[in-house]
Design a protein around this motif. Structure first.
Motif, PDB file in Angstrom:
ATOM      1  N   PHE A 226     -10.759  -1.298  -0.827  1.00 28.30           N
ATOM      2  CA  PHE A 226     -10.892  -0.471   0.371  1.00 28.30           C
ATOM      3  C   PHE A 226     -10.971  -1.353   1.624  1.00 28.30           C
ATOM      4  O   PHE A 226     -11.805  -2.245   1.730  1.00 28.30           O
ATOM      5  CB  PHE A 226     -12.139   0.411   0.285  1.00 28.30           C
TER       6      PHE A 226
ATOM      7  N   THR B 284      -4.308   2.086  -5.297  1.00 25.72           N
ATOM      8  CA  THR B 284      -4.285   2.892  -6.508  1.00 25.72           C
ATOM      9  C   THR B 284      -5.216   4.076  -6.318  1.00 25.72           C
ATOM     10  O   THR B 284      -6.081   4.068  -5.437  1.00 25.72           O
ATOM     11  CB  THR B 284      -4.714   2.071  -7.736  1.00 25.72           C
ATOM     12  N   GLY B 285      -5.039   5.108  -7.120  1.00 21.92           N
ATOM     13  CA  GLY B 285      -5.913   6.273  -7.031  1.00 21.92           C
ATOM     14  C   GLY B 285      -5.501   7.240  -5.932  1.00 21.92           C
ATOM     15  O   GLY B 285      -4.521   7.032  -5.221  1.00 21.92           O
TER      16      GLY B 285
ATOM     17  N   ASN C 111      -8.634   1.855   5.445  1.00 24.27           N
ATOM     18  CA  ASN C 111      -7.487   2.409   4.717  1.00 24.27           C
ATOM     19  C   ASN C 111      -6.673   3.384   5.582  1.00 24.27           C
ATOM     20  O   ASN C 111      -6.093   4.355   5.086  1.00 24.27           O
ATOM     21  CB  ASN C 111      -7.925   3.098   3.425  1.00 24.27           C
TER      22      ASN C 111
ATOM     23  N   CYS D 269       0.832  -1.206   0.000  1.00 28.29           N
ATOM     24  CA  CYS D 269       0.000   0.000   0.000  1.00 28.29           C
ATOM     25  C   CYS D 269       0.870   1.260   0.000  1.00 28.29           C
ATOM     26  O   CYS D 269       1.849   1.346   0.735  1.00 28.29           O
ATOM     27  CB  CYS D 269      -0.901   0.025   1.232  1.00 28.29           C
TER      28      CYS D 269
ATOM     29  N   VAL E 193     -12.731   8.903  -2.344  1.00 27.59           N
ATOM     30  CA  VAL E 193     -12.385   8.160  -3.563  1.00 27.59           C
ATOM     31  C   VAL E 193     -12.232   6.675  -3.273  1.00 27.59           C
ATOM     32  O   VAL E 193     -12.730   5.821  -4.003  1.00 27.59           O
ATOM     33  CB  VAL E 193     -11.079   8.727  -4.175  1.00 27.59           C
ATOM     34  N   GLN E 194     -11.551   6.354  -2.181  1.00 25.94           N
ATOM     35  CA  GLN E 194     -11.189   4.969  -1.892  1.00 25.94           C
ATOM     36  C   GLN E 194     -12.365   4.087  -1.482  1.00 25.94           C
ATOM     37  O   GLN E 194     -12.352   2.881  -1.718  1.00 25.94           O
ATOM     38  CB  GLN E 194     -10.116   4.944  -0.797  1.00 25.94           C
ATOM     39  N   THR E 195     -13.393   4.663  -0.860  1.00 27.27           N
ATOM     40  CA  THR E 195     -14.521   3.841  -0.397  1.00 27.27           C
ATOM     41  C   THR E 195     -15.252   3.158  -1.547  1.00 27.27           C
ATOM     42  O   THR E 195     -15.929   2.145  -1.341  1.00 27.27           O
ATOM     43  CB  THR E 195     -15.528   4.691   0.405  1.00 27.27           C
ATOM     44  N   ASN E 196     -15.127   3.684  -2.748  1.00 29.57           N
ATOM     45  CA  ASN E 196     -15.790   3.088  -3.908  1.00 29.57           C
ATOM     46  C   ASN E 196     -14.939   2.034  -4.611  1.00 29.57           C
ATOM     47  O   ASN E 196     -15.355   1.487  -5.628  1.00 29.57           O
ATOM     48  CB  ASN E 196     -16.169   4.186  -4.917  1.00 29.57           C
ATOM     49  N   MET E 197     -13.766   1.755  -4.064  1.00 33.43           N
ATOM     50  CA  MET E 197     -12.862   0.784  -4.684  1.00 33.43           C
ATOM     51  C   MET E 197     -12.940  -0.565  -3.984  1.00 33.43           C
ATOM     52  O   MET E 197     -13.159  -0.640  -2.771  1.00 33.43           O
ATOM     53  CB  MET E 197     -11.421   1.308  -4.676  1.00 33.43           C
ATOM     54  N   ASP E 198     -12.741  -1.637  -4.752  1.00 40.51           N
ATOM     55  CA  ASP E 198     -12.846  -2.997  -4.199  1.00 40.51           C
ATOM     56  C   ASP E 198     -11.812  -3.260  -3.119  1.00 40.51           C
ATOM     57  O   ASP E 198     -12.057  -4.051  -2.206  1.00 40.51           O
ATOM     58  CB  ASP E 198     -12.691  -4.034  -5.323  1.00 40.51           C
TER      59      ASP E 198
ATOM     60  N   ALA F 168      -3.601   3.537   0.172  1.00 39.59           N
ATOM     61  CA  ALA F 168      -4.292   3.220  -1.080  1.00 39.59           C
ATOM     62  C   ALA F 168      -3.445   2.266  -1.904  1.00 39.59           C
ATOM     63  O   ALA F 168      -2.215   2.306  -1.839  1.00 39.59           O
ATOM     64  CB  ALA F 168      -4.577   4.488  -1.880  1.00 39.59           C
TER      65      ALA F 168
END
Length: 375
Positions: free
Chosen positions: A234, A220-221, A241, A192, A227-232, A218
């Motif tokens: 997270f 990525t991104g 995170n 990470c 932003v991160q809560t919408n990523m798999d 993170a």
């Protein structure tokens, strides 16, 4: 030199205290001091436990946490500022940093503040030969007054950065900030990337740094919760995170984080305070969050600052979903109440999480400008 007295007694509350004997001239309260907040507040609760009263009107208080309408009454000695443009405006802040140091002992990535489409085009012509692989961002394009990841756009090369800079400039009207990306170090779990969040209290003549930092992580991104809560990924490697300082220390050999990274951070925060302190009103308290990227050599790079209004810390239990951040916020607000209550022996006894930054005496201006500072 070590200064144990964090702040002198507020003039309005001095009448309620009488001196008692002691090396540091400690004061003993005879009648309660008063704070004002238009809403329930965690710092206010801590002050109440210490014998303070919640004033009905701002004019009755010496400490004001949350107030609906400025300006504050002249009696107030501590006013938690909701806004502070010299710090919140990235364009203004980085302009000042560049003028202060140029390229000497740079503690932030190469940053350009551009104020016209012609300036963006000129910048593009100057850097376009340095394009790299699009696998990682090479630049970050930022709105001058955005915060929390909003208005920040990664760009893999100068062509993309130029296009996004023109878009942001059209929105902001006055400026756009382009910052060269720093390759961050990786944490032990899941490779990470991370970004440190550092809290500081800024007054006109004092700067206090919260001694415990935490890391936003993170894969990525952008390293932003929104932003991160919408990523798999997270929460896959670090809950919410968020990584602790123990995790960050493990990313580097030996004790280099404590010996190099944290002093670098203190130096940078103290430098920024020195540049803006004259613009802080005498009775104001600015609570700021400074973001740093730490590279593989454990060097801390200042990215941006966010001014934290008092209402954000009104209820730290619900405001911060991460247990790590919630615990730090509880700790920070409780010790802030101790500072407001004026405990001069905090630093002497090592009992405060807010550490006053003291500047070493220097032999010439250049050393002072380059920020030879210490805790």
């Amino acid at each position: 030199e070590v200064c144990y007295l964090l702040y002198s007694l507020p003039a309005a509350s001095a009448a309620h205290r009488s001196p008692v004997s002691g090396e540091f001239g400690l004061m003993k309260r005879v009648a309660p001091c008063r704070y004002y907040s238009c809403m329930p507040h965690s710092v206010g609760e801590c002050l109440s436990k210490r014998g303070w009263e919640n004033a009905c009107q701002p004019a009755e208080a010496t400490v004001i946490l949350v107030m609906q309408a400025p300006p504050p009454p002249p009696r107030a000695q501590w006013v938690w500022s909701a806004r502070f443009e010299p710090l919140a405006c990235k364009a203004r802040l980085f302009d000042r940093l560049e003028l202060a140091l140029g390229d000497a002992k740079r503690r932030w990535p190469e940053t350009w503040v551009l104020r016209s489409t012609e300036a963006v085009a000129s910048w593009h012509s100057a850097v376009r030969n340095y394009n790299t692989s699009p696998s990682a961002p090479q630049y970050f394009v930022k709105h001058p007054r955005s915060s929390g990841g909003n208005g920040t756009f990664p760009a893999a090369n100068s062509d993309m950065a130029c296009a996004r800079a023109i878009m942001v400039l059209n929105l902001a009207q006055d400026a756009v900030v382009i910052q060269r990306a720093v390759v961050p170090a990786s944490l032990p779990r899941g490779a990470c990337r991370f970004e440190l969040r550092v809290w500081a209290l800024l007054r006109q003549k004092e700067c206090l740094l919260f001694e415990h930092h935490r890391a936003k992580t993170a894969i990525t991104g952008l390293m932003n919760r929104q932003v991160q809560t919408n990523m798999d990924a997270f929460g896959r490697f670090y809950a919410d995170n968020i990584a602790s300082e123990t995790d960050v220390c493990a990313a580097f050999r030996g004790n280099v984080y404590n010996m190099r990274t944290k002093p670098d951070i203190a130096n940078t925060v103290a430098l920024i305070h020195r540049l803006i302190q004259r613009e802080i009103p005498e009775n104001s308290l600015v609570f700021a969050g400074f973001d740093f990227i730490v590279d593989e050599c454990a060097r801390a790079w200042f990215i941006e600052a966010n001014v934290k209004p008092a209402f954000r810390y009104a209820d730290t239990t619900t405001q911060f979903p991460s247990p790590i951040v919630r615990e730090l916020a509880h700790y920070a607000t409780a010790d802030l109440a101790r500072v407001l209550d004026d405990e001069p022996a905090l630093l002497r006894n090592g009992g405060s999480s807010w550490v006053k930054l003291c500047r070493r005496p220097t032999t010439n201006n250049r050393e002072e400008i380059e920020g030879h500072l210490t805790l």
